[in-house]
Design a protein around this motif. Structure first.
Motif, PDB file in Angstrom:
ATOM      1  N   ILE A   6       0.840  -1.201   0.000  1.00  0.00           N
ATOM      2  CA  ILE A   6       0.000   0.000   0.000  1.00  0.00           C
ATOM      3  C   ILE A   6       0.872   1.248   0.000  1.00  0.00           C
ATOM      4  O   ILE A   6       0.605   2.201  -0.741  1.00  0.00           O
ATOM      5  N   GLN A   7       1.945   1.242   0.800  1.00  0.00           N
ATOM      6  CA  GLN A   7       2.863   2.381   0.794  1.00  0.00           C
ATOM      7  C   GLN A   7       3.534   2.540  -0.556  1.00  0.00           C
ATOM      8  O   GLN A   7       3.744   3.662  -1.031  1.00  0.00           O
ATOM      9  N   LEU A  13       2.037   6.507  -6.922  1.00  0.00           N
ATOM     10  CA  LEU A  13       0.983   7.282  -7.586  1.00  0.00           C
ATOM     11  C   LEU A  13       1.136   8.777  -7.339  1.00  0.00           C
ATOM     12  O   LEU A  13       0.987   9.581  -8.266  1.00  0.00           O
ATOM     13  N   ILE A  14       1.451   9.167  -6.117  1.00  0.00           N
ATOM     14  CA  ILE A  14       1.633  10.594  -5.834  1.00  0.00           C
ATOM     15  C   ILE A  14       2.883  11.121  -6.538  1.00  0.00           C
ATOM     16  O   ILE A  14       2.855  12.187  -7.160  1.00  0.00           O
ATOM     17  N   GLY A  15       3.972  10.371  -6.463  1.00  0.00           N
ATOM     18  CA  GLY A  15       5.203  10.809  -7.120  1.00  0.00           C
ATOM     19  C   GLY A  15       5.066  10.879  -8.632  1.00  0.00           C
ATOM     20  O   GLY A  15       5.570  11.802  -9.273  1.00  0.00           O
ATOM     21  N   VAL A  70       7.428   7.843   1.439  1.00  0.00           N
ATOM     22  CA  VAL A  70       8.045   9.136   1.117  1.00  0.00           C
ATOM     23  C   VAL A  70       9.244   8.948   0.204  1.00  0.00           C
ATOM     24  O   VAL A  70       9.422   9.689  -0.773  1.00  0.00           O
ATOM     25  N   ILE A  71      10.062   7.942   0.474  1.00  0.00           N
ATOM     26  CA  ILE A  71      11.227   7.681  -0.375  1.00  0.00           C
ATOM     27  C   ILE A  71      10.779   7.305  -1.784  1.00  0.00           C
ATOM     28  O   ILE A  71      11.352   7.778  -2.776  1.00  0.00           O
ATOM     29  N   LEU A  72       9.754   6.470  -1.904  1.00  0.00           N
ATOM     30  CA  LEU A  72       9.262   6.102  -3.235  1.00  0.00           C
ATOM     31  C   LEU A  72       8.616   7.276  -3.944  1.00  0.00           C
ATOM     32  O   LEU A  72       8.671   7.371  -5.170  1.00  0.00           O
ATOM     33  N   LEU A  73       7.989   8.182  -3.198  1.00  0.00           N
ATOM     34  CA  LEU A  73       7.425   9.383  -3.811  1.00  0.00           C
ATOM     35  C   LEU A  73       8.529  10.185  -4.488  1.00  0.00           C
ATOM     36  O   LEU A  73       8.409  10.566  -5.651  1.00  0.00           O
ATOM     37  N   CYS A 105       3.003  -4.816  -7.386  1.00  0.00           N
ATOM     38  CA  CYS A 105       2.274  -4.857  -6.114  1.00  0.00           C
ATOM     39  C   CYS A 105       1.198  -5.934  -6.132  1.00  0.00           C
ATOM     40  O   CYS A 105       1.050  -6.701  -5.172  1.00  0.00           O
ATOM     41  N   PHE A 106       0.440  -6.004  -7.217  1.00  0.00           N
ATOM     42  CA  PHE A 106      -0.616  -7.014  -7.294  1.00  0.00           C
ATOM     43  C   PHE A 106      -0.043  -8.424  -7.356  1.00  0.00           C
ATOM     44  O   PHE A 106      -0.571  -9.344  -6.738  1.00  0.00           O
TER      45      PHE A 106
END
Length: 121
Positions: A6-7, A13-15, A70-73, A105-106
């Motif tokens: 989920i993270q 998606l945000i990044g 945050v790191i992935l963003l 992810c899926f």
């Protein structure tokens, strides 16, 4: 594993949305003011978004719990901006990154549920 997926989705998606938005803004600067303005706008946007994400995470003190997100963003934001560095931007590469992470992810969650469904021997 579910929380990490989920993270991963949230950060990606945000990044990616921020990266694509800033990439298209840089194309606007390139059309209006030239290629040098595009390069300057990409560097400034990269610095502003990276600093804002890190300072918000530290200020709200949710960095220990959501640090992976945050790191992935920031990472996805930078990766999505990379195709806009060229004179002829290929923004489809950014979409390819997003799709790869979502599929991963899926598949990870599917493999987790398959592994939990086996009976103990």
């Amino acid at each position: 594993v579910l929380e990490k997926s989920i993270q991963r989705l949230i950060g990606t998606l945000i990044g990616a949305s921020l990266g694509l938005l800033c990439g298209f803004v840089s194309i606007f600067f390139a059309d209006r003011f030239g290629v040098h303005a595009q390069a300057i706008s990409i560097v400034v946007q990269l610095a502003i978004v990276s600093f804002s994400a890190c300072s918000y995470a530290v200020k709200k003190k949710f960095l220990p719990r959501y640090n992976y997100s945050v790191i992935l963003l920031i990472l996805t934001y930078a990766i999505c901006l990379m195709p806009f560095y060229s004179v002829v931007p290929n923004w489809r590469r950014s979409i390819f990154r997003i799709v790869n992470v979502i599929i991963g992810c899926f598949l990870g969650e599917f493999a987790l549920f398959l592994g939990d469904a086996r009976p103990d021997i």
